[in-house]
Design an enzyme around this catalytic site. Structure first.
Site, PDB file in Angstrom:
ATOM      1  N   ARG A 180       8.462 -11.939  10.969  1.00  0.00           N
ATOM      2  CA  ARG A 180       7.028 -12.150  10.743  1.00  0.00           C
ATOM      3  C   ARG A 180       6.613 -11.313   9.542  1.00  0.00           C
ATOM      4  O   ARG A 180       6.836 -10.110   9.505  1.00  0.00           O
ATOM      5  CB  ARG A 180       6.213 -11.811  11.984  1.00  0.00           C
ATOM      6  CG  ARG A 180       6.405 -10.393  12.526  1.00  0.00           C
ATOM      7  CD  ARG A 180       5.410 -10.080  13.631  1.00  0.00           C
ATOM      8  NE  ARG A 180       5.783  -8.892  14.388  1.00  0.00           N
ATOM      9  CZ  ARG A 180       5.519  -7.646  14.027  1.00  0.00           C
ATOM     10  NH1 ARG A 180       4.865  -7.412  12.895  1.00  0.00           N
ATOM     11  NH2 ARG A 180       5.889  -6.631  14.783  1.00  0.00           N
ATOM     12  N   HIS A 203       1.914  -7.518  13.906  1.00  0.00           N
ATOM     13  CA  HIS A 203       2.127  -8.140  15.215  1.00  0.00           C
ATOM     14  C   HIS A 203       0.913  -8.972  15.608  1.00  0.00           C
ATOM     15  O   HIS A 203       1.036 -10.136  15.986  1.00  0.00           O
ATOM     16  CB  HIS A 203       2.394  -7.058  16.269  1.00  0.00           C
ATOM     17  CG  HIS A 203       2.517  -7.581  17.658  1.00  0.00           C
ATOM     18  ND1 HIS A 203       3.580  -8.344  18.080  1.00  0.00           N
ATOM     19  CD2 HIS A 203       1.697  -7.465  18.725  1.00  0.00           C
ATOM     20  CE1 HIS A 203       3.423  -8.669  19.345  1.00  0.00           C
ATOM     21  NE2 HIS A 203       2.284  -8.151  19.756  1.00  0.00           N
ATOM     22  N   TYR A 208       6.200   1.130  10.676  1.00  0.00           N
ATOM     23  CA  TYR A 208       7.513   1.010  11.316  1.00  0.00           C
ATOM     24  C   TYR A 208       8.470   0.066  10.580  1.00  0.00           C
ATOM     25  O   TYR A 208       9.612  -0.092  10.990  1.00  0.00           O
ATOM     26  CB  TYR A 208       7.360   0.555  12.773  1.00  0.00           C
ATOM     27  CG  TYR A 208       6.563  -0.729  12.962  1.00  0.00           C
ATOM     28  CD1 TYR A 208       7.170  -1.973  12.878  1.00  0.00           C
ATOM     29  CD2 TYR A 208       5.203  -0.679  13.239  1.00  0.00           C
ATOM     30  CE1 TYR A 208       6.448  -3.144  13.051  1.00  0.00           C
ATOM     31  CE2 TYR A 208       4.467  -1.835  13.420  1.00  0.00           C
ATOM     32  CZ  TYR A 208       5.089  -3.071  13.332  1.00  0.00           C
ATOM     33  OH  TYR A 208       4.366  -4.222  13.514  1.00  0.00           O
TER      34      TYR A 208
END
Length: 369
Positions: free
Chosen positions: A268, A272, A282
């Site tokens: 992606r 999120h 991250y």
């Protein structure tokens, strides 16, 4: 199998505990065919239609992100980067097959038959967003991670009892495979040879948790072995490979052979969700750049352009059409009356108990003022 050039022989994989999970690929990053023996049997028109759906999904993601930031949409999980994994797998299915999407799988749901305006209402938490006609073989997107695997298994067992010739297909992410519902769903489906296709979209992260920190398994596909389910790993950025694997899985399961597990390796490009996630905390730019070079739209665009089936003008015209359709859909959603407390109370129970009836009376009086 229906196709003697099948991307995978599911019959051969069944019960094979030493499955070699090599990633199936047809198109490389440059759009060149690297595995011609398993090219899907798609006409030029079908190839163009698949590309159109992928472009539609990318534009929808861009516009939905803007609408969310304008306060016109509620919850939204970005989909850019996962177009091949989502749309090419859905492209292999039948309208009478039953779809169980996760919250990132709205593109498949709309292509399966849900009006886009209704998908927007679902994002807003409006009850009209969950009122599906009986003709739409799908459930609303599941928010609870992995829970749709249990639901899909149940419908698949029901289909088998009714001797249906259709299949159930269900999506979750890599994080979903760390949930108990995932194991229960595939185990029960495997035991009863239910006609289900379990798709795991491995985009590398469960929100911010890297896949390698969720499980010691080398692949997620191999988790099907314990349930006696044939499984395969496919390049989730390669629309032709995803389509071919999904088609063969459908042929296999609708022939009465039981379920299949498919792991799509995808990514992606965005966060999120748009609810405060910051992927830069991250994920590294180096990782993002690697996956940007694997963009499923770029890969398919080059393939079709080389075949003389696609052009920049054609794509730009399509983008304008999609933007206009999205604008119309959001305006349709805006025209739906705002929800009232009594709307929720009236649909809480099929037969309203006394305390709910009293609350309906109380709030009706307030709402009429």
């Amino acid at each position: 199998m229906a196709n003697n050039k099948a991307a995978v022989n599911f019959d051969k994989l069944l019960g094979d505990e030493s499955q070699d999970f090599k990633t199936v690929q047809i198109l490389d990053e440059t759009g060149q065919v690297v595995n011609p023996d398993i090219m899907p049997d798609l006409s030029d028109e079908q190839l163009v239609e698949l590309m159109k759906q992928m472009v539609w999904s990318r534009v929808l993601d861009q516009r939905a992100t803007a609408l969310n930031r304008q306060g016109r949409l509620g919850f939204y999980a970005p989909t850019a980067g996962q177009e091949a994994s989502q749309l090419a797998s859905n492209f292999a299915m039948n309208k009478d097959d039953f779809l169980f999407p996760g919250y990132r799988d709205v593109p498949q749901l709309v292509q399966h038959g849900l009006p886009l305006s209704q998908a927007f209402l679902w994002s807003r938490g409006h009850i009209e967003g969950n009122k599906y006609p009986e003709s739409l073989k799908a459930m609303p997107p599941q928010i609870i991670i992995g829970a749709q695997y249990i639901q899909a298994m149940g419908v698949a067992v029901g289909m088998k009892k009714r001797q249906s010739k259709n299949a159930v297909y269900v999506y979750t992410g890599d994080g979903g495979t760390s949930q108990g519902d995932f194991y229960e769903g595939i185990n029960f489906a495997g035991a009863f040879k239910a006609p289900a296709i379990f798709v795991v979209q491995n985009n590398g992260f469960a929100i911010s948790v890297p896949r390698e920190k969720q499980t010691a398994a080398v692949t997620l596909a191999q988790k099907g072995v314990a349930a006696g389910i044939p499984a395969i790993q496919v390049d989730g950025m390669d629309s032709l490979a995803v389509y071919e694997v999904m088609k063969e899985a459908r042929d296999f399961t609708t022939a009465g052979n039981g379920p299949v597990l498919i792991e799509t390796l995808t990514y992606r490009y965005g966060p999120h969700t748009l609810s405060g996630d910051d992927p830069t905390r991250y994920r590294t730019k180096e990782t993002d750049d690697i996956w940007l070079k694997r963009d499923p739209l770029v890969r398919m665009r080059r393939f079709l352009t080389n075949k003389g089936l696609w052009s920049e003008d054609q794509e730009n015209e399509l983008i304008d059409q999609v933007k206009a359709a999205i604008k119309e859909a959001i305006n349709e959603a805006d025209a739906i009356p705002k929800q009232k407390v009594t709307d929720f109370l009236k649909v809480t129970f099929e037969e309203q108990p006394q305390n709910i009836q009293e609350q309906i009376t109380e709030y009706s009086a307030k709402e009429s003022n």
